[in-house]
Design an enzyme around this catalytic site. Structure first.
Site, PDB file in Angstrom:
ATOM      1  N   GLY A 125       0.720  -1.431   0.108  1.00 20.28           N
ATOM      2  CA  GLY A 125       0.094   0.001  -0.148  1.00 20.28           C
ATOM      3  C   GLY A 125       0.769   1.355  -0.088  1.00 20.28           C
ATOM      4  O   GLY A 125       1.962   1.153   0.215  1.00 20.28           O
ATOM      5  N   CYS A 126       0.305   2.365  -0.509  1.00 16.53           N
ATOM      6  CA  CYS A 126       0.839   3.294  -0.536  1.00 16.53           C
ATOM      7  C   CYS A 126       1.377   3.811   1.300  1.00 16.53           C
ATOM      8  O   CYS A 126       3.225   4.062   1.232  1.00 16.53           O
ATOM      9  CB  CYS A 126       0.495   4.446  -0.861  1.00 16.53           C
ATOM     10  SG  CYS A 126      -1.823   5.045  -0.638  1.00 16.53           S
ATOM     11  N   TYR A 127       0.737   4.366   1.794  1.00 18.46           N
ATOM     12  CA  TYR A 127       1.100   4.089   3.180  1.00 18.46           C
ATOM     13  C   TYR A 127       2.346   3.929   3.684  1.00 18.46           C
ATOM     14  O   TYR A 127       2.987   4.091   4.348  1.00 18.46           O
ATOM     15  CB  TYR A 127      -0.099   4.731   4.481  1.00 18.46           C
ATOM     16  CG  TYR A 127      -1.175   6.046   4.530  1.00 18.46           C
ATOM     17  CD1 TYR A 127      -0.223   7.213   4.550  1.00 18.46           C
ATOM     18  CD2 TYR A 127      -2.245   5.627   3.912  1.00 18.46           C
ATOM     19  CE1 TYR A 127      -1.370   8.313   4.437  1.00 18.46           C
ATOM     20  CE2 TYR A 127      -3.066   6.222   3.377  1.00 18.46           C
ATOM     21  CZ  TYR A 127      -2.416   8.705   3.859  1.00 18.46           C
ATOM     22  OH  TYR A 127      -3.704   8.965   3.272  1.00 18.46           O
ATOM     23  N   GLN A 132       6.641  10.670  -1.680  1.00 17.89           N
ATOM     24  CA  GLN A 132       7.041  10.196  -2.538  1.00 17.89           C
ATOM     25  C   GLN A 132       5.876  10.356  -3.518  1.00 17.89           C
ATOM     26  O   GLN A 132       4.776  11.171  -2.846  1.00 17.89           O
ATOM     27  CB  GLN A 132       6.836   8.147  -1.992  1.00 17.89           C
ATOM     28  CG  GLN A 132       4.636   7.921  -2.022  1.00 17.89           C
ATOM     29  CD  GLN A 132       4.979   6.540  -1.499  1.00 17.89           C
ATOM     30  OE1 GLN A 132       6.134   5.419  -1.835  1.00 17.89           O
ATOM     31  NE2 GLN A 132       4.429   6.120  -0.861  1.00 17.89           N
TER      32      GLN A 132
END
Lengths: 354, 354, 354, 354
Positions: free
Chosen positions: D155-157, D320
């Site tokens: 996941g992004c987080y 990011q």
């Protein structure tokens, strides 16, 4: 004029601290045929470029330097991403050394010196070089660009308006009334550059829309001069620029009255044919409506042709990224052509969406 | 100290060209008990205020004037919406004339002079007036504000952090560890003011998020001084401000470790009770999550209390409009109290959504 | 028709979950002569309005209810902030009860039923009520509005285009060519409403600019019908709407060819005189350029008149907040007039800037 | 496991209509070692991809097709840019055919099946494949990724939090208190995907800042599972996600208490050393503050380490582009490693600034 194969073009950038400068660096740092040799800024002498523009960390190791230390005469080509008036001051020396010039400011855009001096409030210091210079809109001047020593890179607004109207008026075409043209243009805020000014602060420009320069804008005479060259006679154009709360992107809505004898023209076909072989002009299918984000960070300019109710008003919608096709990407396109490289070398990025 | 009924307070504003200035004008021009008598700006002397701020066209007919011509000593109260250091230079004269002062800059925020001088890089010119001045956070200092001649209007960040943490530490409360407090704060760009600076240009601040001032920010000592006053002892706070691409709004995420002996506390009830009578502090229902737009252009500050998994970390979420409750609205709230007016006079606007 | 003094108008809102609904609530909750009695939404029956719109916390204590429970026939006036077709279904019953109607949708905007049915894809269910209804653009129809039982509140685009062009064509004026009018309009995203749609997601609409509806937009026939009423004959208008990445605000750039016999007209004076007595139309000084934020959250519409090089093309720049003068504020303005209240009652907010 | 030189990897994409899908297309269409063979969407079967995503005009000629017609078993690798649950339904068949899988949804992120089922509200249909799958965070699992048949793309987080905290806790490091970690994270709106939802409309999310998921977010257990694997024991993490009005970008502010015995650690050196050989992790110089735009549209993740007043709280700032290193770029990075390609093949784009 073709560049020797297997070697890289030596490129210098004068005045690289603005947005056209960082955009040149983004494009040139990944160009397969370019060696970046110097980037100058008196004020930032010694500062690594990547310290000012952190997106370049890991991609560009150069530091800003002074023009003197940069030894620009050793470059094959120098880009000027400077205020107006800088390129013409250095042009003579560079040309004498065989270095070619691509000016992203206005020094070599207007062939009419009186017009230049009226709009830019400065004398033109090298009329002879201006006379030999080429207006760097490749799609209109490919041959001349390929042979040019000095390029005046077009303004952002003119790029959209000229490519949007050219098929209607060039080569003796008499398709629309050339005295009542209207260009209602909208630009992202980066077009105003990186100067510290109140009017382009986030808190001023965000969530806001306004017109500006209605009483007169420097790109107006530039557009008119080129349109008249294309049309072979006087042209009447109303130009209204607006500011859009977005960073990049330009959208020009062009209005032209179709002449009675041209009412049967298939304008969609006309545009498609005109730009069929152009790598960076995309005529969208009939009925399309462009949006600026579809070209964000790419060198593509998109055109859609609309004719409501098949009436006598033609609407041409043109979009581009003002910093790429409207500035630095177009400059690289010019360079490619000048050095016999593939026209799209280093310019094949896909636009960023969303 | 109550103001005579039926007459209007004469109000002057010094330095009204910034965002806190225009916001004061928006609020005061519609305040039922105020007569705006002067607004000063040396640089803009003679310019109608509405020419600079077109939202005021039809609402404010004043022109900027010089402090000399403004005759500020005739005002009942003067707001300073100026750079730091201006209010203290004029305070003596105004007070002598019976004019009260509300300073939106930092001259009267920090009681510790050494701290002031270290962070603001200037000597404090009137320590005696500073000593009598009041920190204008009404919800913590209502009594003192009502009797004040000089108000130091709190900074925007301090307003959120102090009102967010006060119930946990004031009046001898020992509910959380006061040595490990964290304030992760996010501000809209208007908090940086209307100065022409590259870092707050639209093209720099839009579509971007960043931290700043992590190594030290002027609001840090201001918060700490007030927290220590509330807690009656040393407090350790980590403060990390961030910049959000929005014009108005501030969001503070506060983290506090609950002390073992306080684990049974009903924090929701604590906050609701603490602020039950406050017109401008809204403790949201349990489970709520605030969003900054819910207070856009209003003087309300909203608090939500979260305690994930009923653990030992309390999270307090606080929002405000940085230009209203974080600046000009709070200043008007102070004025209301100082002059015996209803605290919410002129401050009852509904927030703008969307 | 004047409303009894000292009592408050009982107001109901049908379908208050969209942006025009919350904006009505913002305005009406602070209106000095209004008592909000009901707001309906079948889907949200029972939900406190402030739970959906947190900006209303502390200002509106109503909960959504069903039309049945709302007992709308007891209201003095009902606003419809609904999809097209809802108002006409309920109009008969309300009128019979003596309740007046202000419809913010399109049911009573177009007098030509065939046009309505073509553009809105539904039959019109009460042609007789339509026939008696009034197009609620106060500045053009003040008398009729004051006496109306049913108001069709104008669309956002039509408000700007009609007020921008009216002085040129009304009352037999023959100042411009009425066959070649162009309206290049730009709207903030809130104009699209609060429906969940991909095209108006933040990630789609932000940092982007596009045209839409070029082949046909519902506001086009609405504008044309009213223009033709003003001009007393056929009018040719090209209308190109665009979407701007901002929440609120509308900017219309209008182009009109000045007729040869009208070249000596002082257009600035014409506009100033035409709107001299209007509370909500501000003709800016000659040379001005409006920006949408100057009217954000206010009911003011601003007009600037430009005539580049004193030529034959007149450019009229018109701005408004699309949710206020372009929708809910205008609806309240209509209500004020219908009930004999001061036209600006509850509408005197200063715009929010920045 | 290296891929045969001179040939291109055949790549399929399942469910390419969302933002991770279009981002995969942007990256893969220019990847020197990839042949895009199919992109599926049942709903959009037959629609040219470039009609939905106009940025791909001229770059991707594929049309969406159905999974059946796509013949995915002929691909070397299939990316799933789908809702949770799709990849696990097709995994068995693909693996049997020798096709590798990179899932951008959550089917193969959580090794603990009970946790998966609690957070994603569905049974896991292939526990055996899950058991063999690899968590595709290359910088932590390079060896395993290189040998993987099935990748759960992080996941992004989690990507930011894990890379931000790893040096402090991995390999037996006992530098910080692992029970009181805090991750205050901020994400651009594209992280919510391209679903039509009110909460992510432009008019809702623009000019606004809010927290969400404070009571529980699916990325929390994912982060914790990986942190505990790194730390070899229980970890306590508070995770507070916030929504930023920008399209792309993620900023995580991480707080960790330094253990008394680790107070002498040179954390700057620690991070620099840890990531010295990583192509996509850039540890910024001491004192730096990152901003999300510096990685917009690039696969770089940047880390800055701050320790205010040399105290006991370490602050790690991580940025990011949530759609690149936080999703599709990371997926391509995984693919490169799985097929023995240079890790940065097709991922060397310079970030777009401004």
């Amino acid at each position: 004029m073709a560049h020797a194969p297997h070697s890289r073009i030596k490129v210098g950038i004068v005045g690289g601290t603005g947005y056209t400068g960082v955009e040149l660096l983004r494009l040139l740092s990944q160009h397969p045929h370019v060696e970046l040799t110097a980037i100058t800024s008196r004020k930032e002498d010694g500062l690594p470029v990547a310290d000012m523009y952190p997106n370049l960390r890991g991609h560009v190791s150069l530091a800003f330097t002074t023009p003197e230390k940069a030894n620009l005469v050793d470059c094959d080509v120098v880009f000027f991403a400077t205020p107006h008036g800088v390129a013409m001051a250095q042009a003579q020396e560079l040309l004498a050394a065989g270095t070619r010039i691509i000016d992203l400011a206005a020094d070599f855009r207007l062939q009419d010196i009186a017009t230049f001096e009226r709009w830019y409030k400065m004398p033109h210091s090298c009329p002879d070089i201006l006379a030999e210079s080429t207006y760097g809109l490749v799609e209109l001047n490919r041959e001349a660009v390929a042979n040019a020593r000095v390029i005046g890179n077009p303004g952002c607004y003119p790029t959209t308006v000229l490519l949007g109207l050219a098929p209607l008026i060039e080569n003796g075409a008499k398709l629309v009334d050339t005295q009542t043209l209207i260009a209602d243009c909208k630009s992202g805020v980066s077009g105003a550059g990186r100067k510290a000014e109140v009017s382009t602060l986030f808190s001023e420009a965000s969530d806001n829309f306004k017109a500006y320069g209605v009483a007169g804008h420097r790109h107006h005479p530039e557009i008119t001069e080129q349109l008249e060259k294309l049309a072979g006679g006087k042209v009447g154009l109303t130009f209204v620029p607006h500011l859009v709360p977005m960073i990049r992107g330009m959208f020009s809505t062009l209005y032209a009255r179709i002449r009675p004898e041209a009412m049967d023209t298939d304008f969609q076909a006309l545009y498609e044919k005109r730009y069929a072989d152009e790598a960076f002009v995309d005529v969208m299918p009939a009925g399309s409506l462009p949006e600026t984000r579809s070209v964000r960070a790419s060198n593509t300019l998109r055109i859609a042709v609309q004719r409501p109710d098949n009436g006598d008003l033609l609407i041409v919608l043109v979009i581009q990224d003002n910093l790429v096709k409207g500035a630095s990407g177009q400059a690289v396109q010019n360079m490619n052509l000048m050095f016999g490289l593939p026209e799209s070398a280093g310019l094949d990025q896909v636009a960023i969406l969303p």
